[in-house]
Design a protein around this motif. Structure first.
Motif, PDB file in Angstrom:
ATOM      1  N   THR A 210       0.832  -1.207   0.000  1.00 37.09           N
ATOM      2  CA  THR A 210       0.000   0.000   0.000  1.00 37.09           C
ATOM      3  C   THR A 210       0.868   1.260   0.000  1.00 37.09           C
ATOM      4  N   SER A 211       2.137   1.113  -0.367  1.00 41.02           N
ATOM      5  CA  SER A 211       3.059   2.258  -0.378  1.00 41.02           C
ATOM      6  C   SER A 211       2.849   3.160  -1.588  1.00 41.02           C
ATOM      7  N   GLY A 212       2.356   2.601  -2.686  1.00 46.41           N
ATOM      8  CA  GLY A 212       2.218   3.349  -3.925  1.00 46.41           C
ATOM      9  C   GLY A 212       3.471   3.381  -4.774  1.00 46.41           C
ATOM     10  N   LEU A 213       4.549   2.778  -4.311  1.00 41.90           N
ATOM     11  CA  LEU A 213       5.807   2.825  -5.053  1.00 41.90           C
ATOM     12  C   LEU A 213       5.719   2.034  -6.357  1.00 41.90           C
ATOM     13  N   SER A 214       6.336   2.563  -7.382  1.00 40.54           N
ATOM     14  CA  SER A 214       6.390   1.890  -8.677  1.00 40.54           C
ATOM     15  C   SER A 214       7.169   0.587  -8.565  1.00 40.54           C
ATOM     16  N   ASP A 215       6.805  -0.387  -9.386  1.00 44.27           N
ATOM     17  CA  ASP A 215       7.483  -1.684  -9.398  1.00 44.27           C
ATOM     18  C   ASP A 215       8.709  -1.608 -10.305  1.00 44.27           C
ATOM     19  N   TYR A 216       9.905  -1.702  -9.706  1.00 45.49           N
ATOM     20  CA  TYR A 216      11.136  -1.611 -10.494  1.00 45.49           C
ATOM     21  C   TYR A 216      11.198  -2.678 -11.584  1.00 45.49           C
TER      22      TYR A 216
ATOM     23  N   TRP B 280      -3.986  -0.012  -3.242  1.00 45.17           N
ATOM     24  CA  TRP B 280      -3.176  -1.230  -3.192  1.00 45.17           C
ATOM     25  C   TRP B 280      -2.594  -1.468  -4.578  1.00 45.17           C
ATOM     26  N   GLY B 281      -1.299  -1.746  -4.634  1.00 43.10           N
ATOM     27  CA  GLY B 281      -0.664  -2.040  -5.909  1.00 43.10           C
ATOM     28  C   GLY B 281       0.575  -2.887  -5.695  1.00 43.10           C
ATOM     29  N   TYR B 282       0.574  -4.062  -6.291  1.00 41.87           N
ATOM     30  CA  TYR B 282       1.676  -5.004  -6.087  1.00 41.87           C
ATOM     31  C   TYR B 282       2.956  -4.434  -6.679  1.00 41.87           C
ATOM     32  N   SER B 283       3.987  -4.345  -5.859  1.00 43.51           N
ATOM     33  CA  SER B 283       5.258  -3.779  -6.304  1.00 43.51           C
ATOM     34  C   SER B 283       6.418  -4.497  -5.638  1.00 43.51           C
ATOM     35  N   ASN B 284       7.271  -5.089  -6.454  1.00 40.74           N
ATOM     36  CA  ASN B 284       8.447  -5.778  -5.919  1.00 40.74           C
ATOM     37  C   ASN B 284       9.393  -4.822  -5.196  1.00 40.74           C
ATOM     38  N   THR B 285       9.330  -3.547  -5.538  1.00 40.32           N
ATOM     39  CA  THR B 285      10.162  -2.547  -4.875  1.00 40.32           C
ATOM     40  C   THR B 285       9.943  -2.559  -3.368  1.00 40.32           C
ATOM     41  N   ASN B 286       8.708  -2.793  -2.943  1.00 42.60           N
ATOM     42  CA  ASN B 286       8.400  -2.811  -1.507  1.00 42.60           C
ATOM     43  C   ASN B 286       9.264  -3.815  -0.759  1.00 42.60           C
TER      44      ASN B 286
ATOM     45  N   ASN C 129      19.949 -15.386 -13.061  1.00 42.06           N
ATOM     46  CA  ASN C 129      20.120 -14.752 -11.762  1.00 42.06           C
ATOM     47  C   ASN C 129      18.768 -14.232 -11.316  1.00 42.06           C
ATOM     48  N   HIS C 130      18.133 -14.985 -10.444  1.00 37.76           N
ATOM     49  CA  HIS C 130      16.797 -14.621  -9.995  1.00 37.76           C
ATOM     50  C   HIS C 130      16.831 -13.528  -8.937  1.00 37.76           C
ATOM     51  N   ALA C 131      17.992 -13.279  -8.340  1.00 39.01           N
ATOM     52  CA  ALA C 131      18.129 -12.238  -7.319  1.00 39.01           C
ATOM     53  C   ALA C 131      18.607 -10.935  -7.945  1.00 39.01           C
ATOM     54  N   MET C 132      18.198 -10.691  -9.155  1.00 39.35           N
ATOM     55  CA  MET C 132      18.660  -9.537  -9.920  1.00 39.35           C
ATOM     56  C   MET C 132      18.559  -8.239  -9.129  1.00 39.35           C
ATOM     57  N   GLY C 133      17.441  -8.069  -8.424  1.00 37.64           N
ATOM     58  CA  GLY C 133      17.229  -6.832  -7.681  1.00 37.64           C
ATOM     59  C   GLY C 133      17.514  -6.950  -6.196  1.00 37.64           C
ATOM     60  N   GLY C 134      18.288  -7.899  -5.793  1.00 33.79           N
ATOM     61  CA  GLY C 134      18.623  -8.034  -4.385  1.00 33.79           C
ATOM     62  C   GLY C 134      17.987  -9.216  -3.697  1.00 33.79           C
ATOM     63  N   GLY C 135      16.931  -9.771  -4.288  1.00 38.79           N
ATOM     64  CA  GLY C 135      16.439 -11.064  -3.867  1.00 38.79           C
ATOM     65  C   GLY C 135      15.318 -11.124  -2.861  1.00 38.79           C
ATOM     66  N   ALA C 136      15.148 -10.105  -2.008  1.00 38.09           N
ATOM     67  CA  ALA C 136      14.119 -10.198  -0.976  1.00 38.09           C
ATOM     68  C   ALA C 136      12.713 -10.190  -1.553  1.00 38.09           C
TER      69      ALA C 136
ATOM     70  N   VAL D  86      15.747  -0.072  -6.283  1.00 38.58           N
ATOM     71  CA  VAL D  86      14.940   0.997  -5.705  1.00 38.58           C
ATOM     72  C   VAL D  86      15.113   2.285  -6.507  1.00 38.58           C
ATOM     73  N   LYS D  87      16.332   2.567  -6.923  1.00 39.13           N
ATOM     74  CA  LYS D  87      16.577   3.792  -7.692  1.00 39.13           C
ATOM     75  C   LYS D  87      15.842   3.767  -9.033  1.00 39.13           C
ATOM     76  N   ILE D  88      15.707   2.592  -9.626  1.00 36.90           N
ATOM     77  CA  ILE D  88      14.906   2.486 -10.848  1.00 36.90           C
ATOM     78  C   ILE D  88      13.470   2.913 -10.549  1.00 36.90           C
ATOM     79  N   ALA D  89      12.930   2.433  -9.438  1.00 33.89           N
ATOM     80  CA  ALA D  89      11.560   2.801  -9.067  1.00 33.89           C
ATOM     81  C   ALA D  89      11.445   4.289  -8.795  1.00 33.89           C
ATOM     82  N   MET D  90      12.503   4.886  -8.244  1.00 39.11           N
ATOM     83  CA  MET D  90      12.464   6.314  -7.919  1.00 39.11           C
ATOM     84  C   MET D  90      12.463   7.195  -9.165  1.00 39.11           C
ATOM     85  N   SER D  91      12.754   6.617 -10.313  1.00 40.27           N
ATOM     86  CA  SER D  91      12.704   7.394 -11.556  1.00 40.27           C
ATOM     87  C   SER D  91      11.267   7.599 -12.026  1.00 40.27           C
ATOM     88  N   HIS D  92      10.314   6.972 -11.325  1.00 36.44           N
ATOM     89  CA  HIS D  92       8.890   7.107 -11.651  1.00 36.44           C
ATOM     90  C   HIS D  92       8.151   7.779 -10.499  1.00 36.44           C
TER      91      HIS D  92
END
Length: 353
Positions: A110-116, A159-165, A236-243, A143-149
């Motif tokens: 529920t953060s509203g952050l864009s999905d990187y 509510w919006g599903y975002s891997n950035t969260n 490499n499935h952990a491309m964005g850090g994996g969490a 995260v920085k990719i998401a911050m470009s949006h």
């Protein structure tokens, strides 16, 4: 019809809908039922290994959320902490503001952050996938990719599903504990529950141990129609850090984790109750903290699906943890299925006699 016959019928139906192979495990108080259908390796025409390990993709989020909730019970952080409290200045620019987003909102999308991950569109096409499948972004870069949006909505307003969260949730865990989120998941969940098939591969492109090949149907050149299955097991499935979706697991470990979670083996009652506080979530029913609630004929069930090139994971567990099911398909591109291709199987498994 017996439970194993019903599961077998449903697994066979998924193969008819374009799945190369299917593996299903159902755990009940009466014991376990396991079925498989199709092929784990199309070239060799060999079946899905009974003890296959596979990329569970976003089902990883449930593990990460459980760790965050354990940390709240230990008063090492709060769900109402802002992102900026732990990661000052990281979520900023283009209308993004880490001072206005809480840890709870990260876990609940529920953060509203864009999905990187939406920016990695080159992975949708065969040429781009094979050029970039071993890329290593890291969580901060993701995260920085998401911050470009600009954000999709104001924090808490939707509510919006975002891997950035979950990239951010992983970073919060690391700041709060001084250890990686991988170490915390391993020491707090994987080892205590004896999940011997579950691992945090980081940037390794391999799946250790027995596993099926993973396949993807990329759009045919010049069209949007899916082409023939292509082997995409190595990436490499952990491309964005994996969490947000790194873990590798098995049907046995997945059902064990779900049952333990609902039975209170991992979380205290107050934290499990927080995990189950949901908001309406389009396409998933309702979403708590790293856990989705799906209405069903027997009331409903908890779970979290996951999908990435080569692997689709569906999960479900009853509220009391007594029945849990996990479905592994070695493709995310089913050709003849609807938007929730595993939902019917999961409901029938959990609501059956």
């Amino acid at each position: 019809m017996s439970q194993d016959s019903a599961l077998q019928r449903d697994a066979d139906a998924l193969v008819a809908q374009g799945a190369p192979g299917v593996l299903v495990e159902l755990s009940t108080p009466q014991g376990k039922v396991k079925v498989r259908s199709g092929y784990g390796d199309l070239e060799r025409e060999t079946p899905m290994p009974w003890d296959a390990r596979f990329r569970i993709a976003s089902f990883t989020k449930t593990f990460v959320a459980a760790v965050v909730l354990q940390l709240t019970a230990e008063e090492r952080l709060s769900l109402e902490d802002t992102v900026d409290r732990w990661l000052p200045g990281l979520v900023a620019g283009n209308g993004n503001d880490g001072r206005a987003i809480t840890v709870r909102q990260l876990l609940q999308h529920t953060s509203g952050l864009s999905d990187y991950f939406a920016d990695l569109s080159e992975l949708e096409y065969e040429k781009g996938f094979f050029e970039h499948r071993y890329d290593k972004l890291g969580a901060v870069s993701g995260v920085k990719i998401a911050m470009s949006h600009r954000p999709d909505f104001r924090p808490g307003d939707g509510w919006g599903y975002s891997n950035t969260n979950y990239l951010l949730a992983g970073l919060v865990i690391e700041k709060a504990t001084g250890r990686t989120w991988r170490r915390e998941v391993t020491d707090r969940i994987i080892r205590p529950l004896g999940l011997g098939d579950t691992s945090t591969p980081a940037t390794s492109p391999d799946i250790a141990g027995p596993h099926a090949r993973g396949y993807h149907r990329f759009p045919a050149p010049g069209t949007k129609e899916p082409g023939e299955p292509v082997d995409v097991t190595s990436m490499n499935h952990a491309m964005g850090g994996g969490a947000d979706g790194e873990l590798i697991s098995s049907t046995a470990d997945g059902t064990r984790f779900l049952s333990a979670l609902m039975a209170g083996e991992l979380l205290q009652p107050a934290q499990l109750a927080e995990m189950k506080k949901t908001v309406p979530a389009e396409g998933t029913g309702a979403y708590g903290l790293g856990l989705a609630w799906t209405p069903a004929s027997c009331g409903g069930y908890w779970g979290h699906d996951g999908g990435i090139h080569g692997f689709l994971t569906g999960t479900g567990v009853t509220d009391d943890g007594k029945r849990s099911v996990l479905v592994s398909v070695n493709t995310v591109t089913l050709t003849g299925a609807g938007p929730n291709p595993l939902a019917g199987l999961i409901e029938r498994a959990l609501c059956g006699d």
